[in-house]
Design a protein around this motif. Structure first.
Motif, short mmCIF file in Angstrom:
data_model
loop_
_atom_site.label_atom_id
_atom_site.label_comp_id
_atom_site.label_asym_id
_atom_site.label_seq_id
_atom_site.Cartn_x
_atom_site.Cartn_y
_atom_site.Cartn_z
N VAL A 1 80.06 17.42 -29.53
CA VAL A 1 79.12 17.88 -28.52
C VAL A 1 79.16 16.62 -27.52
O VAL A 1 79.06 15.47 -28.04
CB VAL A 1 77.77 18.26 -28.76
CG1 VAL A 1 76.90 18.18 -27.50
CG2 VAL A 1 77.85 19.55 -29.46
N HIS B 1 65.02 19.03 -21.27
CA HIS B 1 64.40 20.13 -21.19
C HIS B 1 62.94 20.30 -21.79
O HIS B 1 62.43 21.10 -21.38
CB HIS B 1 65.32 21.35 -21.26
CG HIS B 1 66.52 21.47 -20.26
ND1 HIS B 1 66.19 21.98 -19.12
CD2 HIS B 1 67.64 21.07 -20.28
CE1 HIS B 1 67.37 21.86 -18.42
NE2 HIS B 1 68.19 21.41 -19.18
N THR C 1 73.48 16.54 -28.70
CA THR C 1 72.73 17.84 -28.38
C THR C 1 71.23 17.41 -28.46
O THR C 1 70.44 18.11 -27.39
CB THR C 1 73.05 18.77 -29.51
OG1 THR C 1 74.33 18.94 -29.96
CG2 THR C 1 72.16 19.78 -29.52
N GLU D 1 65.91 24.85 -34.46
CA GLU D 1 66.64 25.73 -33.92
C GLU D 1 67.64 25.10 -32.98
O GLU D 1 68.79 25.65 -32.66
CB GLU D 1 65.53 26.57 -33.00
CG GLU D 1 65.12 27.62 -34.22
CD GLU D 1 63.88 28.52 -33.52
OE1 GLU D 1 63.77 28.49 -32.09
OE2 GLU D 1 62.94 29.01 -34.25
N PHE D 2 67.17 24.18 -32.11
CA PHE D 2 68.27 23.62 -31.10
C PHE D 2 69.22 23.09 -31.60
O PHE D 2 70.40 23.05 -31.02
CB PHE D 2 67.56 22.92 -29.92
CG PHE D 2 68.20 22.82 -28.73
CD1 PHE D 2 68.01 23.75 -27.72
CD2 PHE D 2 69.30 21.97 -28.56
CE1 PHE D 2 68.48 23.58 -26.52
CE2 PHE D 2 70.11 22.02 -27.11
CZ PHE D 2 69.73 22.98 -26.29
N THR E 1 73.46 19.59 -19.76
CA THR E 1 74.05 20.48 -20.54
C THR E 1 74.96 20.17 -21.61
O THR E 1 75.98 19.42 -21.60
CB THR E 1 74.88 21.29 -19.72
OG1 THR E 1 74.20 21.60 -18.60
CG2 THR E 1 75.31 22.47 -20.15
N PRO E 2 74.58 20.45 -22.73
CA PRO E 2 75.43 20.22 -24.12
C PRO E 2 76.78 21.10 -24.24
O PRO E 2 76.29 22.28 -23.83
CB PRO E 2 74.66 20.13 -25.25
CG PRO E 2 73.52 21.24 -24.81
CD PRO E 2 73.44 21.16 -23.44
N VAL E 3 77.96 20.68 -24.65
CA VAL E 3 79.04 21.49 -24.83
C VAL E 3 79.80 21.04 -25.57
O VAL E 3 79.95 19.80 -26.05
CB VAL E 3 79.86 21.48 -23.46
CG1 VAL E 3 80.41 20.19 -22.88
CG2 VAL E 3 81.03 22.33 -23.36
N GLY F 1 70.92 24.02 -34.07
CA GLY F 1 71.47 25.12 -35.14
C GLY F 1 73.13 25.14 -35.08
O GLY F 1 73.65 25.63 -36.03
N GLY F 2 73.62 24.86 -33.97
CA GLY F 2 75.11 24.78 -33.86
C GLY F 2 75.55 23.49 -34.50
O GLY F 2 76.73 23.20 -33.95
#
Lengths: 185, 297
Positions: free
Chosen positions: A60, A128, A121, A139-140, A67-69, A142-143
């Motif tokens: 990431v 935000h 991340t 939760e955030f 914006t994380p990607v 989670g990926g």
């Protein structure tokens, strides 16, 4: 010459400029080159490739500040013109970002392979969401997978950083208010 | 794995994207968020020869609500996370909120788009069933202008939509719910970010007496395409919701479900879960409508 599969034919390369941590890097890339590899080819090796299939989050990076990607699931050509922040852009030895300091303090890592992705991340989330609950942090993230399962300390670290950033922000606001009213402190 | 070779072109307007599609023919694909397409290309399940990148198109990045009688309009470059973070959407669109909360994982949702997911039309993708239950409309643009396609006609088959060569999807519209409309999305997944083992979308509108006037029920991962459970909808409409009615409607979901066995579960298990998730979704929607399900509960 035998007929090659179309997959391996030469293709057009694109001259792109990647803006990473405020610095421009020129590169000639095939369209199919993933951003993660283009970033690592600049010599910035903090961005890790783990699963290479969008699952683990080790790669990431943050685009345009918030914006994380997953950079293994974005082509380098797509990133032209975007501001990319990698873990090297967060802080440096001796001048750690509050997130890095918190991961250090809370031992928010075990082997450390997932750490750059966890940091990026978390960084994007905190843009935000300045006061997340533990559940929201979980939760955030989670990926982002930690193969050592060091999640509890990672959550603690993100909470410490969130608090530090809130305090910092409050401190800045106090200073600004003092300046605006002519105060000396 | 690296994808097969392709040519990359960046569109600077929707019009330019359309002319690039026309120029490159049937092997060209639109690249939006890329969160489904790029993995598919990496696994060589998709081999477009040309990608037309609409990423930079701010004109397709919007979320607008017409208000009562109108639509929530979601532009082709609007990411799932934009819906998820939108306070108005969270307050009014319970089905969409439930859905956006469980699509893939948050980082993927920051980039992946709602319209892109509906264009990909993976039967295990979450937006298909949600769009069916909400009676969404797709808007596509071609050289002759725009056309609107009801979601039932849009979702043709596995990974196939009603999109014609030379067209691009520019928007998905969800009818604006009134105060008596609520929905829910229920999903079972092995881990965060996984495709659904089973999932169900429901949306209900009730009149003042609490009678169901409109019902949407649809399933994810229950067949070759996201499927609407018409029989369940017919059972619900005109009735007052009760546990017996929920049982009857959710039995229809089990009956229509045609899942395939995989590492996520066997056929019988998945059919059972379709039933269970529709029932849970209906109860949740009923709770959001403050409906009393009666003593039978």
């Amino acid at each position: 010459m035998t007929t090659a599969e179309p997959t391996d034919t030469a293709e057009t390369t694109h001259r792109i400029t990647l803006k990473i941590n405020g610095r421009a890097y020129k590169q000639d890339v095939e369209p199919r080159k993933m951003l993660a590899y283009a970033i690592r080819d600049t010599g910035l090796r903090g961005t890790h490739v783990g699963c290479d299939s969008s699952s683990c989050g080790c790669c990431v990076v943050v685009l345009d500040g918030d914006t994380p990607v997953k950079s293994c699931t974005m082509f380098a050509v797509q990133a032209e013109g975007r501001e990319i922040t990698t873990v090297e852009g967060l802080g440096a030895p001796g001048a750690l970002h509050p997130l890095q300091q918190a991961f250090w303090d809370q031992h928010g890592l075990q082997c450390g392979y997932c750490t750059p992705g966890m940091l990026m991340t978390s960084y994007a989330m905190l843009q935000h969401h300045t006061d997340p609950t533990d559940q929201e942090v979980r939760e955030f993230l989670g990926g982002n997978l930690c193969r050592c399962t060091g999640y509890n300390n990672i959550v603690k670290a993100v909470q410490q950083a969130a608090q530090a950033l809130r305090d910092d922000q409050a401190g800045k606001l106090d200073t600004l208010a003092a300046a605006a009213t002519g105060g000396s402190q | 794995m690296f994808p097969a070779a392709f040519e990359y072109v960046r569109a600077h307007s929707a019009e330019e994207a359309l002319s690039l599609l026309a120029q490159h023919g049937s092997d060209a694909r639109i690249l939006a968020g890329g969160q489904s397409l790029i993995p598919a290309m990496r696994y060589r399940l998709a081999r477009p020869t040309v990608l037309v990148d609409i990423g930079p198109l701010k004109e397709l990045k919007y979320l607008r609500d017409d208000g009562p009688g109108g639509f929530l309009r979601v532009g082709a470059m609007t990411a799932d996370m934009t819906l998820e973070r939108d306070k108005h959407v969270r307050a009014r669109y319970s089905l969409l909120t439930d859905t956006s909360d469980v699509v893939a994982d948050p980082v993927v949702r920051c980039v992946g788009t709602v319209v892109g997911s509906l264009c990909h039309n993976d039967p295990s993708g979450d937006w298909g069933a949600a769009a069916l239950a909400a009676r969404a409309v797709m808007v596509v643009r071609g050289k002759d202008g725009e056309r609107e396609i009801p979601i039932d006609e849009w979702l043709v088959d596995s990974f196939q939509t009603a999109l014609q060569e030379g067209e691009m999807a520019v928007e998905v519209r969800f009818p604006t719910p009134d105060a008596r409309t609520q929905g829910a999305y229920q999903k079972i997944e092995r881990k965060v970010g996984d495709y659904a083992t089973a999932a169900a979308a429901v949306q209900l509108t009730v009149d003042e007496a609490g009678r169901v006037t409109h019902a949407g029920v649809a399933l994810t991962a229950a067949g070759p395409r996201p499927v609407r459970v018409d029989a369940a909808e017919r059972i619900l409409v005109g009735q007052t919701l009760s546990e017996n009615l929920i049982r009857a409607a959710s039995d229809e979901a089990r009956a229509i479900s045609e899942p395939f066995a995989d590492t996520r579960g066997g056929v019988d298990y998945k059919k059972d879960m379709a039933r269970v998730l529709v029932a849970r979704g209906l109860r949740k929607a009923a709770g959001r409508l403050n409906l009393d399900l009666g003593a039978s509960a």
